[in-house]
Design a protein around this motif. Structure first.
Motif, short mmCIF file in Angstrom:
data_model
loop_
_atom_site.label_atom_id
_atom_site.label_comp_id
_atom_site.label_asym_id
_atom_site.label_seq_id
_atom_site.Cartn_x
_atom_site.Cartn_y
_atom_site.Cartn_z
N ALA A 55 9.15 9.50 6.92
CA ALA A 55 9.27 8.82 5.68
C ALA A 55 9.65 7.33 6.15
O ALA A 55 9.16 6.49 5.43
CB ALA A 55 10.12 9.63 4.64
N LEU A 56 10.86 7.31 6.85
CA LEU A 56 11.35 6.09 6.99
C LEU A 56 10.46 5.31 7.86
O LEU A 56 10.39 4.03 7.91
CB LEU A 56 13.00 6.12 7.71
CG LEU A 56 13.99 6.69 6.74
CD1 LEU A 56 15.17 6.95 7.58
CD2 LEU A 56 14.34 5.62 5.66
N ALA A 57 9.86 5.71 8.91
CA ALA A 57 8.97 5.24 9.82
C ALA A 57 7.85 4.60 9.27
O ALA A 57 6.96 3.88 9.81
CB ALA A 57 8.35 6.14 11.13
N LEU A 91 22.98 3.69 -3.66
CA LEU A 91 22.13 4.95 -3.70
C LEU A 91 22.71 6.17 -3.28
O LEU A 91 23.50 6.33 -2.15
CB LEU A 91 21.01 4.58 -2.35
CG LEU A 91 19.98 5.70 -2.07
CD1 LEU A 91 19.05 5.97 -3.53
CD2 LEU A 91 19.28 5.64 -1.07
N ALA A 92 22.68 7.31 -4.08
CA ALA A 92 23.52 8.45 -3.77
C ALA A 92 22.65 9.24 -2.98
O ALA A 92 21.57 9.48 -3.48
CB ALA A 92 23.78 8.98 -5.12
N LEU A 93 23.14 9.71 -2.10
CA LEU A 93 22.49 10.84 -1.07
C LEU A 93 22.68 12.12 -1.51
O LEU A 93 23.81 12.44 -1.93
CB LEU A 93 22.68 10.36 0.39
CG LEU A 93 22.21 8.80 0.67
CD1 LEU A 93 22.64 8.64 2.12
CD2 LEU A 93 20.81 8.75 0.53
N MET A 127 15.74 -0.47 -1.65
CA MET A 127 16.29 0.72 -1.92
C MET A 127 15.40 1.90 -2.96
O MET A 127 15.70 2.94 -2.66
CB MET A 127 17.25 0.37 -3.06
CG MET A 127 18.42 -0.51 -2.24
SD MET A 127 19.20 0.40 -0.90
CE MET A 127 20.37 1.15 -1.88
N ARG A 128 14.17 1.34 -3.43
CA ARG A 128 13.44 2.03 -3.96
C ARG A 128 12.55 3.27 -2.79
O ARG A 128 12.50 4.14 -3.30
CB ARG A 128 12.31 1.55 -5.01
CG ARG A 128 12.92 0.93 -6.30
CD ARG A 128 12.08 0.14 -7.20
NE ARG A 128 12.61 -0.22 -8.12
CZ ARG A 128 12.92 -1.81 -8.59
NH1 ARG A 128 12.09 -2.39 -7.63
NH2 ARG A 128 13.33 -2.28 -9.52
N PHE A 129 12.33 2.42 -1.76
CA PHE A 129 11.90 3.00 -0.60
C PHE A 129 12.51 4.16 0.01
O PHE A 129 12.44 5.23 0.03
CB PHE A 129 11.33 1.93 0.41
CG PHE A 129 11.04 2.56 1.62
CD1 PHE A 129 9.72 3.29 1.77
CD2 PHE A 129 11.63 2.70 2.91
CE1 PHE A 129 9.38 3.70 2.96
CE2 PHE A 129 11.42 3.05 3.83
CZ PHE A 129 10.14 3.83 4.06
N TYR A 130 13.96 3.73 0.20
CA TYR A 130 15.15 4.56 0.64
C TYR A 130 15.11 5.87 -0.46
O TYR A 130 15.40 6.95 -0.05
CB TYR A 130 16.40 3.99 1.06
CG TYR A 130 16.30 2.82 1.97
CD1 TYR A 130 15.39 2.91 2.93
CD2 TYR A 130 16.98 1.84 1.96
CE1 TYR A 130 15.02 1.70 3.87
CE2 TYR A 130 17.09 0.72 2.72
CZ TYR A 130 15.97 0.81 3.76
OH TYR A 130 15.86 -0.30 4.77
#
Length: 140
Positions: free
Chosen positions: A100-102, A57-59, A18-21
């Motif tokens: 970023a996600l990859a 996590l709020a987007l 979640m910190r990564f996301y």
């Protein structure tokens, strides 16, 4: 109509994921609650108290992503049969989120043009979460 929110399960890596996301998706981590910090703390085995019971996590667009660490029994088998889809208004936003996600993950379909979006791609991130990223959806 109810708001649909994905609730991801992890095997002890929820806090890191979640910190990564939060960084990758430009979100804001609103809740990261361990078993030890919950109202249920007295009922949670000591060896599981550090695991995350609930994360939120709020987007940026008002969307949310929830998560928690799965119980240690039965054994965690990973995320199967689903992918989290992100739709961005522009191709550049989609490309940035995808990259970023990859990071540290595995690209299963590189970003490319499609009949439904100017750009789209698929990946499994370093925490085992499958993602589909679309940029600038096209009318079908």
């Amino acid at each position: 109509m109810p708001q649909v929110i994905a609730y991801l399960a992890f095997d002890g890596t929820c806090a890191d994921a979640m910190r990564f996301y939060e960084q990758a998706l430009d979100g804001r981590l609103e809740v990261l609650l361990s078993g030890a910090d919950s109202p249920m703390a007295d009922h949670i085995p000591r060896e599981s108290a550090h695991r995350i019971m609930h994360a939120r996590l709020a987007l940026p667009d008002g969307g949310m992503l929830y998560a928690g660490d799965a119980p240690q029994q039965p054994p965690y088998e990973g995320i199967k049969g689903v992918a989290i889809t992100l739709n961005y208004g522009g191709a550049a936003q989609a490309e940035a989120a995808f990259a970023a996600l990859a990071e540290g993950g595995r690209v299963t379909m590189p970003m490319q043009e499609a009949f439904w979006a100017r750009r789209w791609g698929m990946l499994v991130d370093r925490f085992g979460t499958p993602w589909i990223v679309n940029g600038e959806l096209l009318p079908l």
